[in-house]
Design a protein around this motif. Structure first.
Motif, PDB file in Angstrom:
ATOM      1  N   ALA A 741       0.828  -1.206   0.000  1.00 41.41           N
ATOM      2  CA  ALA A 741       0.000   0.000   0.000  1.00 41.41           C
ATOM      3  C   ALA A 741       0.863   1.258   0.000  1.00 41.41           C
ATOM      4  O   ALA A 741       0.559   2.247  -0.692  1.00 41.41           O
ATOM      5  N   ILE A 742       1.966   1.256   0.772  1.00 33.48           N
ATOM      6  CA  ILE A 742       2.845   2.436   0.824  1.00 33.48           C
ATOM      7  C   ILE A 742       3.497   2.688  -0.526  1.00 33.48           C
ATOM      8  O   ILE A 742       3.577   3.839  -1.000  1.00 33.48           O
ATOM      9  N   ILE A 743       3.971   1.627  -1.154  1.00 29.71           N
ATOM     10  CA  ILE A 743       4.632   1.795  -2.458  1.00 29.71           C
ATOM     11  C   ILE A 743       3.650   2.320  -3.498  1.00 29.71           C
ATOM     12  O   ILE A 743       3.966   3.218  -4.298  1.00 29.71           O
ATOM     13  N   GLN A 744       2.405   1.770  -3.486  1.00 31.35           N
ATOM     14  CA  GLN A 744       1.403   2.245  -4.446  1.00 31.35           C
ATOM     15  C   GLN A 744       1.040   3.703  -4.169  1.00 31.35           C
ATOM     16  O   GLN A 744       0.885   4.507  -5.101  1.00 31.35           O
ATOM     17  N   LEU A 745       0.910   4.066  -2.891  1.00 29.73           N
ATOM     18  CA  LEU A 745       0.589   5.448  -2.551  1.00 29.73           C
ATOM     19  C   LEU A 745       1.731   6.387  -2.959  1.00 29.73           C
ATOM     20  O   LEU A 745       1.482   7.502  -3.456  1.00 29.73           O
ATOM     21  N   ASN A 746       2.965   5.952  -2.806  1.00 31.01           N
ATOM     22  CA  ASN A 746       4.101   6.770  -3.218  1.00 31.01           C
ATOM     23  C   ASN A 746       4.103   6.989  -4.729  1.00 31.01           C
ATOM     24  O   ASN A 746       4.419   8.091  -5.217  1.00 31.01           O
ATOM     25  N   ILE A 748       1.498   7.152  -6.579  1.00 31.83           N
ATOM     26  CA  ILE A 748       0.441   8.121  -6.888  1.00 31.83           C
ATOM     27  C   ILE A 748       0.903   9.531  -6.546  1.00 31.83           C
ATOM     28  O   ILE A 748       0.730  10.473  -7.326  1.00 31.83           O
ATOM     29  N   ILE A 749       1.500   9.705  -5.363  1.00 33.27           N
ATOM     30  CA  ILE A 749       1.937  11.040  -4.928  1.00 33.27           C
ATOM     31  C   ILE A 749       3.046  11.577  -5.833  1.00 33.27           C
ATOM     32  O   ILE A 749       3.130  12.792  -6.094  1.00 33.27           O
ATOM     33  N   ILE A 787       6.852  10.172   0.725  1.00 34.68           N
ATOM     34  CA  ILE A 787       5.491  10.718   0.818  1.00 34.68           C
ATOM     35  C   ILE A 787       5.459  11.880   1.807  1.00 34.68           C
ATOM     36  O   ILE A 787       4.874  12.941   1.525  1.00 34.68           O
ATOM     37  N   LEU A 788       6.086  11.705   2.976  1.00 37.58           N
ATOM     38  CA  LEU A 788       6.089  12.775   3.969  1.00 37.58           C
ATOM     39  C   LEU A 788       6.835  14.012   3.461  1.00 37.58           C
ATOM     40  O   LEU A 788       6.462  15.147   3.782  1.00 37.58           O
ATOM     41  N   TYR A 789       7.884  13.792   2.678  1.00 39.32           N
ATOM     42  CA  TYR A 789       8.613  14.934   2.109  1.00 39.32           C
ATOM     43  C   TYR A 789       7.711  15.721   1.165  1.00 39.32           C
ATOM     44  O   TYR A 789       7.688  16.964   1.203  1.00 39.32           O
TER      45      TYR A 789
END
Length: 833
Positions: A741-746, A748-749, A787-789
């Motif tokens: 999920a984190i990799i997919q969200l990254n 997208i961002i 993502i946080l950056y």
């Protein structure tokens, strides 16, 4: 005067007998004391009368107080013959020797067992109850037993219940019952006293002590049957007050009473009281489930006369309860169903290769049919008046094997009300797989399917409810379909006068039969199994072979004969009803049928477009659009139901889009606008997955892009993909799921769309991301930092990142000199420190 003298003589004689017969054992324990008044009384070798008693008491007493008591006793005893009672009551006082008090209370207790007249004589002396209650504190078990026994006798008279309660007897008895060392005899008398007092409703409040009820539950394991009986009696009376139910259930009363009721041994009184308690608790739906889980079944009491319509089949071959036939080599079957009776009576003693469930079904059926044949069924309830009010209809509790068999037996009777009550009881009892399978093996399915076509609406509703509960089991659902349930269900759908309750049950059963996950596949039935030969045999039953009447049937062919264009039209009309639950089930059935092009044609011709419009235009969605922040709590349930209906309709819509003739019959642009609004609404996230998939497929199959200010794929990402990924990151217990999920969200961002980063922050994604960088490693940690950056580029997110505790964690990563220290340093530099 003659009558008074006769009464006096009778009283003296009775007290003398009581004294000699019941006190001699206790007196042998003590050394006679010439100065003891009761010793002089009890060891008198000849008949005692008031004058003789007074003279002996006076000559042996050196105490002035005793002399005073005797003088007052003399004045009250002359000519009445009741002087003994007054003396014994006075001897209960604390100023007398403990052994004398013990003998006095024992004598009064035994005298009180003579009946109400004797109790009235004792209660004529004021203060008797208070003196007796005070003796409950005695260290002598004999004294405590006698005191509790006397209170038991007094409390058995309604006139004196309040006097006993006002004397503090309840509090003393409760304190006494909580003693660790208490003899069985004392416990029995104390509990019996409470049993008498708890009949009064206003006294139950005092008795229903939070410390007493756990003790009562513990007493249900007592080895003495009399203690169990008295305990059950107290609990049965307390159960009449709803305020006591919660305390009793939390104390664990249900498992112990259920075990007591199922026991074939022990006291019938104890089992009767246990049943009374459980029946009172069963009035609460939640407690009823707890009782059913203990292996009991609630069975309606329909009256012994109703069973007269039961007719055993004469000259019949034995069959299993579910209808499976048994072939045998005998030349002819036995008369009056004797073969079936013998099979049931001997099934456990023979070496039959039967499943345990089938064996239990045969034994249960045999026992219940035998009781019905001899007219002994519900014999204990013949003298009880049958209540007319449906809310007060009587029930009984039976162990599951007998209860299930009796309910199936009632289904075959002629009385419509009895059949309806039995069907509802089957629905209530179908709370677990064990009970559902047991009802199937007991032969309930064939009766219920047949009764779905009954001309009585109440019977049909109750039966449909039972079938719907049974169909939760896939095994039972398969048997229900084989029994021919589709025809009566379709008839219910087509009947315009069908009530919504019955319609909902019928559609629910069909939805389980046509569940989309099953797919349409051909199944062949009709296997033949052989029961192993027996080590012994009984008349008329030899080499047994189990066979079935089922022939090899292709399921899709059978369904096509039932589900025609009219039934499809009925399902489409259900989609237009303002009932999300019905809409969801109807869409599920149509979704199952949408894999066959013939049905797709029928669905399209039936006007499915208008049905889908109705589902996507849920009333609750309009309220959500107007005011998102101030929704009443009731809308949470409505929104959940609406979301499930929309999800099912979207899944159906997605399947139908695979067919050209369906795509050509709809306005794609209109549906795109509708689904985009649904996607932006506040329906639950898990209901948006099929909405998003339907939108993507609808866009790909449409060549028009009207009103595309915000592309569909962006909206899907904003309102479905990003919220779903954040939920997986924050709630999943699987590291692999979180990492994916984190990799997919990254990914997208990293596309640089501002709305995507804002959506992550708006959905509360910052806190789970910060939490993950503390425990993450490798690619997941790198993706989190990235993502946080990106989120830190917006200064509005700084406070949230700092509040989540990111700065200490980032500093540790930098100091650790790991592979991600540069990313952590860059993120630190963007944050205010």
């Amino acid at each position: 005067m003659a009558h008074a003298m006769a009464s006096s003589i009778a009283t003296c004689s009775k007290l003398e007998l009581i004294t000699k017969s019941h006190s001699i054992d206790a007196l042998r324990r003590r050394r006679p004391n010439s100065s003891n008044l009761l010793n002089t009384l009890f060891f008198s070798p000849r008949r005692l009368c008031p004058s003789l008693l007074l003279s002996r008491a006076a000559s042996s007493s050196s105490d002035g107080s005793v002399q005073h008591n005797l003088e007052s006793f003399k004045s009250s005893a002359v000519g009445t013959g009741d002087g003994y009672l007054g003396l014994f009551v006075r001897m209960l006082g604390m100023d007398h020797d403990p052994l004398d008090r013990e003998q006095a209370i024992v004598t009064l207790w035994k005298y009180s067992e003579g009946g109400k007249h004797c109790v009235d004589m004792i209660m004529a002396f004021r203060g008797c109850v208070n003196l007796t209650v005070n003796l409950l504190k005695s260290d002598s078990s004999i004294t405590c037993e006698a005191a509790a026994g006397l209170l038991r006798a007094i409390s058995s008279v309604n006139l004196y219940k309040d006097s006993v309660a006002e004397s503090g007897a309840i509090e003393e008895i409760i304190f006494l019952l909580n003693r660790s060392s208490l003899t069985t005899e004392v416990r029995e008398q104390c509990l019996s006293t409470l049993w008498n007092l708890s009949v009064d409703e206003k006294l139950r409040v005092k008795i229903a002590n939070i410390d007493l009820i756990p003790a009562l539950v513990k007493f249900l394991d007592d080895e003495e049957e009399k203690v169990k009986e008295a305990t059950g009696g107290v609990l049965a009376n307390l159960a009449l007050s709803n305020s006591c139910h919660n305390i009793m259930v939390e104390a664990g009363v249900i498992p112990k009473l259920a075990r007591l009721l199922k026991s074939r041994e022990g006291s019938k009184v104890a089992r009767k009281e246990a049943k009374s308690v459980l029946l009172e608790l069963a009035k609460d739906e939640y407690y009823r489930v707890l009782i059913l889980e203990e292996g009991l079944v609630m069975v309606p009491i329909v009256g012994a006369a109703v069973y007269k319509s039961f007719r055993p089949v004469s000259y019949s071959w034995p069959t299993l309860p579910d209808g499976t036939k048994i072939e045998q080599s005998a030349s002819r079957p036995s008369r009056y169903g004797a073969s079936e009776l013998l099979l049931g009576l001997n099934i456990r003693n023979k070496n039959f290769n039967l499943e345990e469930a089938k064996t239990n079904a045969i034994v249960g059926r045999t026992q219940q049919q035998f009781l019905a044949r001899i007219g002994a069924i519900e014999m204990e309830d013949l003298n009880k008046p049958q209540l007319e009010s449906s809310s007060n209809q009587q029930h009984t509790l039976l162990p599951w094997m007998d209860g299930i068999a009796r309910l199936v037996l009632i289904l075959g009777l002629e009385d419509e009300m009895a059949v309806a009550r039995a069907a509802q009881a089957i629905a209530d009892a179908s709370i677990n797989e064990h009970n559902r399978i047991s009802f199937k093996e007991a032969g309930a399915v064939k009766h219920l399917v047949h009764l779905l076509g009954h001309n009585n609406e109440a019977v049909r509703v109750a039966v449909a409810n039972a079938v719907e509960r049974l169909s939760v089991s896939d095994k039972v659902c398969h048997v229900i379909e084989e029994a021919g349930v589709l025809h009566p269900l379709v008839d219910i759908l087509k009947n315009t006068n069908t009530s919504q309750n019955l319609m909902e049950k019928a559609v629910s059963i069909l939805a389980r039969i046509f569940y989309p996950g099953k797919g349409i596949k051909t199944e062949v039935n009709g296997s033949e199994k052989t029961l192993n030969g027996t080590t012994g045999s009984f008349e008329g039953i030899t080499d047994l072979i189990v066979t079935t009447d089922d022939t090899s049937v292709s399921k899709p062919v059978a369904r096509e004969k039932v589900l025609d264009a009219d039934s499809i039209a009925c399902l489409v009309n259900i989609l237009k009803m303002p009932c999300p639950n019905l809409q969801k089930m109807a869409a599920s059935i149509l979704d199952y049928l949408a894999t066959i092009e013939t049905y797709v044609t029928m669905i399209t011709a039936a006007g499915i477009e208008s049905g889908l419009h109705a589902v996507f235009h849920q009333n609750v969605l309009h309220g959500l659009e107007d005011d998102v922040d101030n929704q009443p709590e009731v809308n949470l349930v409505e929104t959940e139901e609406a979301g499930l209906a929309i999800s099912a309709a979207s899944r159906l819509f997605t399947k139908l889009l695979s067919y050209d003739h369906f795509r050509g019959s709809i306005d794609s642009n209109n549906f795109i606008l509708i689904l985009r609004k649904v996607l932006k609404s506040d329906i639950p996230l898990h209901s948006k997955d099929w909405v998003a998939a339907c939108l993507v497929k609808l866009q790909s199959s449409s060549h028009s892009h009207a009103d595309l200010d915000s592309p569909i794929n962006v909206e899907v990402t904003l309102y479905e993909t990003i919220p779903r990924l954040i939920e997986q990151i924050g709630t999943s217990f699987s590291p692999e799921v979180q990492e994916a999920a984190i990799i997919q969200l990254n990914n997208i961002i990293s596309k640089g769309v501002v709305d995507f980063t804002r959506a992550v922050a708006a959905q509360g994604g910052i806190f789970p991301l910060v939490k993950l960088i503390e425990s993450g490693s490798g690619s997941s940690l790198e993706a989190c930092l990235a993502i946080l950056y990106n989120l830190s580029m917006d200064s509005e997110n700084h406070s949230a990142i700092i509040s989540a505790g990111a700065i200490p964690i980032l500093k540790r990563i930098v100091l650790s000199d790991g592979p991600q220290w540069r990313r952590a340093l860059h993120l630190l530099q963007t944050l205010p420190t």
